[in-house]
Structure formats: C-alpha cells, structure tokens
Design a protein around this motif. Structure first.
Motif, short mmCIF file in Angstrom:
data_model
loop_
_atom_site.label_atom_id
_atom_site.label_comp_id
_atom_site.label_asym_id
_atom_site.label_seq_id
_atom_site.Cartn_x
_atom_site.Cartn_y
_atom_site.Cartn_z
N PRO A 3 -6.36 -1.97 -2.11
CA PRO A 3 -5.27 -1.17 -3.06
C PRO A 3 -3.77 -0.84 -2.66
O PRO A 3 -3.45 -1.89 -1.16
CB PRO A 3 -5.78 0.02 -2.05
CG PRO A 3 -6.91 0.08 -1.31
CD PRO A 3 -6.74 -1.36 -1.39
N HIS A 5 -0.79 -0.62 -1.01
CA HIS A 5 -0.72 -0.67 0.40
C HIS A 5 1.14 -0.36 0.81
O HIS A 5 1.92 -1.14 -0.05
CB HIS A 5 -0.82 -1.38 1.52
CG HIS A 5 -2.30 -1.03 1.51
ND1 HIS A 5 -3.27 -0.09 2.39
CD2 HIS A 5 -2.91 -2.35 1.73
CE1 HIS A 5 -4.35 -0.52 2.22
NE2 HIS A 5 -4.66 -1.81 1.45
N ALA A 39 -1.94 4.31 1.38
CA ALA A 39 -2.80 3.68 0.20
C ALA A 39 -3.04 3.71 -0.85
O ALA A 39 -4.12 5.43 -0.93
CB ALA A 39 -3.90 2.99 1.36
N ASP A 40 -3.16 3.51 -2.09
CA ASP A 40 -3.78 4.57 -3.36
C ASP A 40 -2.46 5.92 -3.62
O ASP A 40 -3.60 6.35 -4.58
CB ASP A 40 -4.85 4.35 -3.66
CG ASP A 40 -5.73 3.72 -4.48
OD1 ASP A 40 -5.15 3.02 -5.25
OD2 ASP A 40 -7.16 3.70 -3.98
N HIS A 42 -2.26 7.82 -1.55
CA HIS A 42 -2.51 9.01 -0.21
C HIS A 42 -2.39 8.31 1.19
O HIS A 42 -1.93 7.23 1.60
CB HIS A 42 -4.18 8.96 -0.44
CG HIS A 42 -4.26 10.04 -1.54
ND1 HIS A 42 -4.75 9.26 -2.88
CD2 HIS A 42 -4.28 11.01 -2.43
CE1 HIS A 42 -5.09 10.08 -4.01
NE2 HIS A 42 -4.82 11.24 -3.69
#
Ligand code: GUN
Ligand code: ZN
Length: 438
Positions: A3, A5, A39-40, A42
């Motif tokens: 994902p 980062h 990441a993603d 969140h």
C-alpha cells in the motif's frame, strides 16, 4: 510494502481521552521529535520518530513518501461540530439577535440556494476554506433545498472528506419559499439518505432547523426516521436565546421544556448534536448527557448574536459530550484556532478559563466524540483515518516574539490557542494525502 506508505515527522500532539478538570497529562501524548506511519490513508503507528522508524517492516522506509514537518506542531484535523455552509455569504451582518437576524439576513441568503449553481459555488468555497483553516470534518446544515445537500456532499467527496450534512426540515414559521411539508421533507431526506449516507466517508444527518420551525408532525416523523435506520445522525439547535425559549413554550405548551420537545419526539440520543445549549438547567444537562446527545459550543456565534455564555464546566460536570463549533454564519470565522480564543474569553467571563490541553482536546477528539465519529477520526491511534494538520508556531511576528519567550509546551500551546489563526496552518492532510498547502 504494497500500500502507499507515508511517514510524517514533526512535533506530534494527540489526545486519548478528555483531560478533565485537572488537565491529566496521561490523557495526551506529545512527541517532540515524533513520527506517524500511514498506510493506505490510515494510521499504523504514532510515537517517537526513532521508534516508529525502527519498527517499520523492511523496505517500507525506502518506499514511503516523507512529509518533513520538523519544528511544526502536527495535530489531528480539526472537527467543527456545527456550521451552516449556505450562510458563508452573510457572515458579519450587523446588529441583530437571533430571530431578527434569521429573518433579515439568513432566510434571504438561504432562499438564493433555489439556484443550484449558487449552492455548488458556495460548497466548493466553504470546503476549501475549511481545509485552509485546518478543519477536516464538520457537521453541516444545508438549506431546505435537496440539491443544496448534493452540492455539499459532492464537494466533500471530491476532496475525500469525512463530513455530515443534511437538508433543513422546516415546515412552519418561515418564509414560504423555504418551507417544506412534514411528509415532503421526509421523502426528500429519504432520497438523500439513499444517495449519500454511508457513501465513502459521508454520513447523513437529519436536520430539523429547530423546534419553532417544525410542526409536531414533522418532528414526530423525523424521530421515526432517525430510529428506523442505524447510523443516521441528527443536528438541530437548542436553547440559544431567551426569546427562542419563550417561543418554544408558546408553541409546545404541553411540553415541560425546550429539551423535552426534542426528547419527546426521539430527537435527543446518540448521534444527535444540539447546537448552543446555553439556557439549560443542571437537570437538563444531566438528562441530555444520559441520553447520549451532544452539545456544540459555538463561542464566536454566541458572542456575535449576543446569545449568552455556554457553561463548559457545568456541561463537563454533567458528563455531556461537547464539541467546538464555528456556527458559520453567526460565527464570523472558519477556523477553530480563533474559536478556541473566543472559547477562552467566554470562559473568563464566567470565571472558568479554558486550558490549552482542554481546548485542543475539544477541537480534535472532543469533537469526534460529540459526533460519534471517534472510531474513525480524532487522534492518531492505529487504525484511525490519517486526517492531520501541521501548524507553524510562529506564523506571525507576534507569535514568533511570544514563542521565543515561552517556557515549555503548556505555555506555547496556550499562546498558539490565543494568537493563532489560519496563517498557522502550513498543510492539511486528508487520508494521508496533502489536501491544502499554505
Ligand atoms: N437557530 C435556528 N436557525 C439558526 C441558524 O441558522 N443559526 C443560529 N445561530 N441559530 C439558529
Ligand atoms: Zn447554527
């Protein structure tokens, strides 16, 4: 490392709980050289920069986008618990108290939203100005026109924001061109709920303007709709001015109090937000708290309209959920930093000054809790959505001069709360991504 980062380095501050009357330092975390791993969109980790980096899986550090905010204060995005986006064009309209101000300025401005392009242009303007002031989530009144909700949610969705909004329900005691009907207002709301509620980060909030402009039938149907769909929110106004209280008593003689009107129709409970809550008794504050309803503290608006002083300490003692709000357009600014300074001054007028920790809690996690969105936003706990801002402590000469003479974090935070404004907002991130840069 799949994902996208991100790593953020800066002076991190976030809250894990209400600091309480004694400003319990265990309720917040401050990392002078702090790091966020995202990441993603969140939060994966928050802590000292060195520890966050040491715990990264192999390859992530090299793959990540780095946002270097060293020397800046990194906070969760501000949460504005109550504002009216259609009133952006009538902020700073002179010299009236609530009911006359509504008739003279607000209703004509809202009537202009019959033109969908006025709604679209205003929505884009307001959402961009909120981001420029560090606000990433808000609970927002539209107008009675369903397309005013479409315009706001479309603008919020285009920027990836977590927002609450709803069509104003108002079927009496207002100009004809802003009046719906009990059944029509519910039908319109249902269509908007279908279209927007739960789409991405958006949530629908049922929006009866306030008790005087809704018939008992409209309030009854609204309560039924609220109870029928889990996850719906509701926003309204409660106990803002004495004249409004008198009016409510005339209109609802069979109800014990203004609050009792909302409670009777099932409009005070979890996920309901009541703006102002100034003229309430201790028993009513307790009753609200027990029901799960939340209050929006709108100090700028309350000063501007001369409505009165919200009792923050009494609300806290009663266990009431409280968030901070601009209440645009009775509030005259889009920013929660200026609103915090106003909140402090209101506190002083009541001999109960607002501390900086409590203030920054209210503007972030407190607001998220008041809106029942704290499982998603409000602090940097793992799993939260990465909405955050970077603030320049010394954005103005006055701030810079003062900061050089501050002893320690508490003094610096207080000076920022009193002297800061949107010039301090260096960047606003939404789900990790840069959404505004100064
Ligand atoms: N009460 C009912 N409508 C409004 C509004 O638009 N603004 C404020 N401040 N109070 C209200
Ligand atoms: Zn309002």
């Amino acid at each position: 490392t799949t994902p996208p980062h991100r790593l953020v380095r800066g002076q991190l501050l976030h809250f894990l709980a209400d600091p309480g009357p004694a400003d319990d330092p265990a309720t917040w975390q401050f990392f002078d050289d702090g790091g966020l791993w995202i990441a993603d969109g969140h939060i994966r980790a928050a802590g000292p920069w060195a520890s966050v980096c040491a715990a990264l899986p192999p390859g992530v550090h090299e793959a990540a986008t780095l946002h270097d905010y060293r020397g800046r204060l990194v906070l969760p995005g501000f949460v504005d618990c109550h504002l009216h986006y259609p009133q952006a064009g009538v902020i700073a309209s002179y010299g009236r108290q609530l009911l006359a101000w509504l008739n003279d300025y607000v209703f004509p401005a809202e009537a202009r939203f019959a033109d969908a392009s006025e709604a679209e242009r205003t929505a884009a303007f307001v959402v961009d100005r909120l981001l420029a002031h560090g606000t990433t989530t808000a609970s927002v009144f539209a107008t009675v026109h369903p397309h005013s909700v479409d315009a706001f949610f479309a603008a919020a969705e285009a920027r990836g924001l977590r927002m609450l909004c709803g069509k104003v329900l108002m079927d009496r005691n207002c100009p004809e061109n802003l009046r719906d009907t009990a059944a029509g207002g519910i039908a319109d709301s249902l269509r908007l709920i279908e279209r927007w509620h739960g789409r991405g980060r958006l949530r629908y909030s049922l929006t009866p303007r306030f008790a005087p402009t809704s018939s008992p039938e409209q309030l009854r149907l609204t309560g039924e709709l609220l109870a029928s769909q889990p996850g719906l929110h509701l926003q309204t106004h409660l106990a803002e001015t004495p004249a409004e209280l008198d009016w409510v008593q005339q209109l609802f003689p069979e109800r014990r109090s203004y609050l009792d009107v909302y409670q009777h129709y099932g409009l005070a409970g979890p996920r309901t937000l009541h703006a102002h809550c100034i003229h309430l008794s201790t028993a009513e504050r307790h009753s609200m708290a027990a029901s799960g309803a939340a209050a929006a503290f709108c100090p700028g608006s309350n000063l501007f309209l001369g409505s009165g002083f919200f009792d923050l300490d009494a609300s806290r003692s009663a266990g009431l959920r409280v968030g901070l709000a601009t209440d645009i357009g009775a509030g005259t600014g889009f920013g929660l930093l200026r609103t915090l300074a106003q909140a402090y001054e209101v506190g002083q007028a009541c001999r109960a000054p607002l501390s900086a920790p409590r203030g920054f809690y209210l503007a972030t996690l407190g607001g998220a809790r008041a809106l029942y969105l704290d499982e998603h936003i409000g602090n940097f706990q793992p799993g939260r959505e990465a909405d955050f801002i970077a603030l320049d402590w010394a954005a103005t000469p006055e701030l810079a001069w003062r900061m050089e003479r501050c002893q320690g974090l508490a003094e610096r935070l207080f000076a920022l709360m009193m002297l800061g404004d949107e010039r301090c907002v260096v960047a606003t991130h939404v789900m990790g991504e840069v959404a505004f840069v100064r």
